[in-house]
Write an enzyme that holds these catalytic residues in place. Structure first.
Site, mmCIF file in Angstrom:
data_model
loop_
_atom_site.group_PDB
_atom_site.id
_atom_site.type_symbol
_atom_site.label_atom_id
_atom_site.label_comp_id
_atom_site.label_asym_id
_atom_site.label_seq_id
_atom_site.Cartn_x
_atom_site.Cartn_y
_atom_site.Cartn_z
ATOM 1 N N HIS A 230 0.806 -1.223 0.000
ATOM 2 C CA HIS A 230 0.000 0.000 0.000
ATOM 3 C C HIS A 230 0.841 1.276 0.000
ATOM 4 O O HIS A 230 0.432 2.282 -0.583
ATOM 5 C CB HIS A 230 -0.998 0.008 1.171
ATOM 6 C CG HIS A 230 -0.371 0.029 2.527
ATOM 7 N ND1 HIS A 230 0.108 -1.106 3.148
ATOM 8 C CD2 HIS A 230 -0.163 1.055 3.397
ATOM 9 C CE1 HIS A 230 0.587 -0.775 4.330
ATOM 10 N NE2 HIS A 230 0.432 0.524 4.517
ATOM 11 N N LYS A 234 6.241 5.249 -1.543
ATOM 12 C CA LYS A 234 7.118 6.080 -0.704
ATOM 13 C C LYS A 234 8.594 5.874 -1.007
ATOM 14 O O LYS A 234 9.422 6.678 -0.566
ATOM 15 C CB LYS A 234 6.837 5.803 0.769
ATOM 16 C CG LYS A 234 5.512 6.382 1.246
ATOM 17 C CD LYS A 234 5.273 6.130 2.732
ATOM 18 C CE LYS A 234 3.958 6.759 3.183
ATOM 19 N NZ LYS A 234 3.672 6.485 4.616
ATOM 20 N N HIS A 285 -5.897 3.818 -0.836
ATOM 21 C CA HIS A 285 -6.036 3.629 0.614
ATOM 22 C C HIS A 285 -6.087 4.935 1.401
ATOM 23 O O HIS A 285 -6.346 4.917 2.606
ATOM 24 C CB HIS A 285 -4.917 2.718 1.152
ATOM 25 C CG HIS A 285 -3.554 3.331 1.140
ATOM 26 N ND1 HIS A 285 -2.826 3.534 0.000
ATOM 27 C CD2 HIS A 285 -2.763 3.789 2.154
ATOM 28 C CE1 HIS A 285 -1.653 4.066 0.290
ATOM 29 N NE2 HIS A 285 -1.592 4.237 1.598
ATOM 30 N N HIS A 286 -5.873 6.084 0.729
ATOM 31 C CA HIS A 286 -6.034 7.376 1.396
ATOM 32 C C HIS A 286 -7.275 8.129 0.912
ATOM 33 O O HIS A 286 -7.478 9.297 1.287
ATOM 34 C CB HIS A 286 -4.795 8.252 1.193
ATOM 35 C CG HIS A 286 -3.643 7.864 2.067
ATOM 36 N ND1 HIS A 286 -3.666 7.991 3.443
ATOM 37 C CD2 HIS A 286 -2.431 7.329 1.761
ATOM 38 C CE1 HIS A 286 -2.509 7.562 3.950
ATOM 39 N NE2 HIS A 286 -1.747 7.147 2.952
ATOM 40 N N ASP A 314 -4.970 0.224 7.888
ATOM 41 C CA ASP A 314 -3.757 1.041 7.986
ATOM 42 C C ASP A 314 -3.868 2.057 9.116
ATOM 43 O O ASP A 314 -2.937 2.236 9.907
ATOM 44 C CB ASP A 314 -3.531 1.751 6.643
ATOM 45 C CG ASP A 314 -2.182 2.442 6.569
ATOM 46 O OD1 ASP A 314 -1.210 1.930 7.167
ATOM 47 O OD2 ASP A 314 -2.087 3.490 5.901
#
Length: 371
Positions: A230, A234, A285-286, A314
């Site tokens: 996920h 980054k 997921h955000h 999360d």
């Protein structure tokens, strides 16, 4: 114990045809092992039948499918099954306790009494032994296995062993994919000063939530395998931004938010369902149920169910885990936040399942604790 009569040839053929057809169409290892054990038990009228496999790395024999017991592991060469695998020869024993090769440990643990035993190794397409059948306690008046049983179980072993090999190869590929994905996910989290256990917890939380929402076992397992990716985006965020200890500027926050798009771009081109699923999770997921999330401002059910589930998993882990920059939130405070954000940040249905499955989630948190 109810005694049985030996099977007629017609009945025996029906068992063989029924089970071989089922085994040939099955791709899950555990399901194949269950079918093999049941076929062996029915063919030779034994009380129990076990399918043993070789774990070369640990130098053990193990079974995850044994009638009446959970997983068993024994050293190479141990007991009748170890002898059969080591020598490549089948074994028939009328009275196990009068044979020095018998290992009574499992009887002592379970209270079961083993009498007659038959052990038959099975081979792959190259002729290498990859495991063995072992049947216990003949359920006929004679109470002993015969050479006919040996022939019948050998027939089952010949067919099932070759089918099992193809399933094992498929499972090895799947396991390798999972390991690579999990490792890549951990790399992304470590840069963000998270631990490897974070992705393990999020994966298992997602699995529990998915099942609680009524998704199939296949879908829940797919999400569990994909969810460690996920935050993979980054890896492309500069350390100066990702690891900045103070408050981020608006520009820096936009850079952080770009990890969702980057992760999606990295994974979306794959033809593999697993990586396509990971691309959905990485991108969504955000997102928030009320449309105020990022990167696309999706709202409600426009957010994929995998993204909605991973969002809850999360955030739950982020709040409940202790970090060098924050203390873990008490569970009461976490519960209050999820109630407050139900229908705002999070899908109400996922939040409801979160509360229903909270004992399981807390058990996972304890199992993969960072301490």
């Amino acid at each position: 114990m109810v005694l049985k009569q030996e099977l007629t040839p017609e009945h025996l053929l029906r068992i063989i045809f029924d089970y071989t057809a089922k085994i040939a169409s099955e791709t899950k290892l555990n399901s194949v092992l269950v079918l093999m054990a049941n076929m062996g038990r029915e063919m030779i009228l034994s009380d129990r039948c076990t399918v043993w496999l070789i774990d070369a790395v640990r130098e053990e024999l193990y079974t995850t499918v044994a009638h009446g017991v959970d997983e068993i592991r024994i050293p190479f060469g141990s007991g009748f099954v170890g002898t059969a695998i080591e020598t490549g020869e089948s074994i028939i024993v009328e009275d196990a306790y009068n044979d020095p090769r018998f290992n009574p440990d499992n009887d002592l643990k379970t209270g079961y009494v083993t009498k007659s035993i038959i052990s038959i190794p099975f081979r792959n397409n190259e002729g290498n032994i990859i495991g063995a059948y072992q049947a216990v306690n003949k359920m006929t008046e004679s109470a002993v296995f015969t050479t006919r049983d040996l022939d019948m179980l050998s027939l089952a072993a010949s067919y099932a062993g070759k089918s099992l090999e193809s399933v094992l190869l498929h499972q090895e590929i799947v396991d390798t994919q999972r390991e690579i994905i999990s490792t890549m996910g951990e790399i992304g989290e470590i840069r963000n000063k998270e631990t490897g256990n974070h992705v393990k917890r999020v994966a298992d939380y997602s699995y529990v939530l998915a099942l609680g929402l009524g998704l199939s076992e296949y879908e829940a397992e797919l999400l569990r395998t994909a969810s460690p990716m996920h935050d993979i985006g980054k890896v492309a965020i500069p350390d100066a931004v990702l690891l900045k200890p103070g408050k981020l500027t608006d520009e820096e926050y936009d850079i952080i938010k770009s990890h969702t798009k980057i992760g999606h771009q990295l994974l979306k081109g794959s033809r593999r369902e697993l990586l396509r699923t990971a691309s959905i999770v990485a991108e969504q997921h955000h997102e928030k149920w009320n449309g105020t999330g990022y990167p696309n401002g999706l709202k409600g059910e426009d957010i994929h169910i995998y993204g909605r589930i991973t969002a809850v998993a999360d955030v739950f882990d982020a709040l409940s885990a202790e970090r060098v920059y924050k203390a873990a939130w008490p569970i009461e405070k976490i519960e209050a936040l999820f109630l407050e954000e139900r229908g705002r940040h999070f899908d109400p249905a996922v939040v409801d399942v979160f509360f229903e499955t909270l004992p399981k989630l807390l058990a996972i948190r304890e199992q993969f604790s960072d301490k």
